[in-house]
Design an enzyme around this catalytic site. Structure first.
Site, mmCIF file in Angstrom:
data_model
loop_
_atom_site.group_PDB
_atom_site.id
_atom_site.type_symbol
_atom_site.label_atom_id
_atom_site.label_comp_id
_atom_site.label_asym_id
_atom_site.label_seq_id
_atom_site.Cartn_x
_atom_site.Cartn_y
_atom_site.Cartn_z
ATOM 1 N N SER A 72 0.805 -1.223 0.000
ATOM 2 C CA SER A 72 0.000 0.000 0.000
ATOM 3 C C SER A 72 0.837 1.272 0.000
ATOM 4 O O SER A 72 0.317 2.346 -0.299
ATOM 5 C CB SER A 72 -0.942 0.011 1.210
ATOM 6 O OG SER A 72 -0.218 0.133 2.422
ATOM 7 N N LYS A 124 1.013 4.551 6.921
ATOM 8 C CA LYS A 124 0.330 5.369 5.907
ATOM 9 C C LYS A 124 0.881 6.795 5.968
ATOM 10 O O LYS A 124 1.677 7.156 6.825
ATOM 11 C CB LYS A 124 -1.180 5.400 6.138
ATOM 12 C CG LYS A 124 -1.864 4.046 6.221
ATOM 13 C CD LYS A 124 -1.906 3.324 4.911
ATOM 14 C CE LYS A 124 -2.578 1.964 5.046
ATOM 15 N NZ LYS A 124 -2.510 1.166 3.803
#
Length: 275
Positions: A72, A124
Site C-alpha cells: 500500500s 500510511k
C-alpha cells in the site's frame, strides 16, 4: 697445670644455651559460607539485566523495528523493507517531558495501531489534520479546497467511483467497514469530509491499492506510534513459494530463503532514510 675438672666446669659455664622460638598461634579459619558464590555468574546476570533494561527503554520510548507486509505504500516503502521507527518524535503523555516532541505534519508518514484491530500496525501518510476538509476528485486529493502536490503517489488501476471521488461517489463499497459507513456521512459537509479533533485522515502512496481512511475511518491520536526513520534492511522474498504446515516443508522453505537471500537483498535500500 690446671685441674681438668676445673676446665670442664669453665667450658660448661661459657657454652651458650639455645632455646627454640615459641610458635605463633595459627590464624582463625575463614567463616564458612552456606553455599558457593560464583562472582562470574553474578556479574553476567547483572550485565544481562542492564542490557534488558536499556532495550526495554529503547523499545518503549525511542525506536522499534517493523517490517512492511503489504504494497500500500509502494514505491516509498516496499514489501520486505525492515524499518526502525522513531517513537520519540511524536511522544505524548509523560514521555514528552524528556523526548523531542513535535506535532504531526500533513503528508508525513506515520506508523499506527489499526483502529479496527489495534493489535495490528499500519504505515500510511497523513493527508488530513484535525479540522481539515478532505475530498478526492478524479483521484486528485484536495485539502481545504487546495490540491495537494503528491509526487510520491502511484496509480495502478482504472477509475473507481467510491475510491476516487471520495466522499461523493457511491455510498457503499464491499471493502468499507460497516461502522465507518454510518459515521462517515455524518461528517460530510459541502462535499468534503471534516476531520474531527484528535483524529487524522491517512492514505497509502499506492493510492489505488491501499486500505486506508477511505475504508475504515480516522486514526485517533493515541494510536499513532511514531514515524519511519530508517530502512535498515530490505529483501524481496516474493518469489519464494509459501510453506505448508509440515515441519519438513517449513525447514525446506527456510533453507530456500537463505540460499536466495544474497540475490534478494535490495542493496540500494539498505540503511536508507525514509522520506
Amino acid at each position: 697445670m690446671s685441674d681438668p675438672q676445673e676446665q670442664t666446669q669453665d667450658q660448661i659455664a661459657v657454652t651458650p644455651v639455645v632455646t627454640e622460638p615459641t610458635p605463633e598461634p595459627a590464624p582463625p579459619p575463614p567463616p564458612k559460607h552456606k553455599g558457593p558464590v560464583d562472582s562470574g555468574t553474578l556479574g553476567t546476570l547483572q550485565s544481562l539485566l542492564g542490557t534488558i533494561t536499556i532495550a526495554v527503554f529503547v523499545i518503549t520510548f525511542i525506536v522499534q523495528a517493523f517490517t512492511i507486509p503489504s504494497e500500500s505504500m509502494e514505491r516509498t516503502l516496499l514489501i520486505g523493507d525492515y524499518l526502525l521507527v522513531d517513537k520519540a518524535h511524536f511522544a505524548e503523555g509523560s514521555a514528552h517531558w524528556f523526548m523531542p516532541y513535535q506535532k504531526i505534519q500533513r503528508q508525513e508518514i506515520v506508523v499506527f495501531r489499526y483502529p479496527v484491530h489495534p493489535t495490528m500496525y499500519f504505515v500510511k501518510r497523513v493527508i488530513g489534520l484535525p479540522g481539515d476538509r478532505v475530498r478526492l476528485i478524479d483521484k486528485k486529493v484536495f485539502v481545504n479546497g487546495i490540491a495537494l502536490n503528491e509526487p510520491y503517489v502511484v496509480y495502478s488501476r482504472p477509475f473507481e467511483s467510491f475510491r476516487d471521488d471520495f466522499p461523493n461517489g457511491p455510498r457503499y463499497s464491499f471493502e468499507i467497514d460497516a461502522h465507518w459507513a454510518l459515521e462517515m456521512h455524518r461528517l460530510v459537509e459541502d462535499h468534503q469530509l471534516i476531520v474531527p479533533e484528535g483524529h487524522y485522515f491517512v492514505m497509502g502512496d499506492n493510492r489505488d491499492d491501499s486500505s486506508d481512511s477511505r475504508y475504515w475511518g480516522f486514526v485517533p491520536r493515541e494510536n499513532i506510534v511514531g514515524r519511519p526513520l530508517l530502512i535498515y534492511f530490505s529483501a524481496d522474498h516474493r518469489d519464494t513459494p509459501p510453506s505448508s504446515g509440515t515441519m519438513g516443508d517449513k525447514l525446506w522453505n527456510l533453507a530456500l530463503r537463505l540460499r536466495q537471500l544474497p540475490g534478494d537483498i535490495r542493496w540500494k535500500r539498505v540503511v536508507r532514510l525514509v522520506k
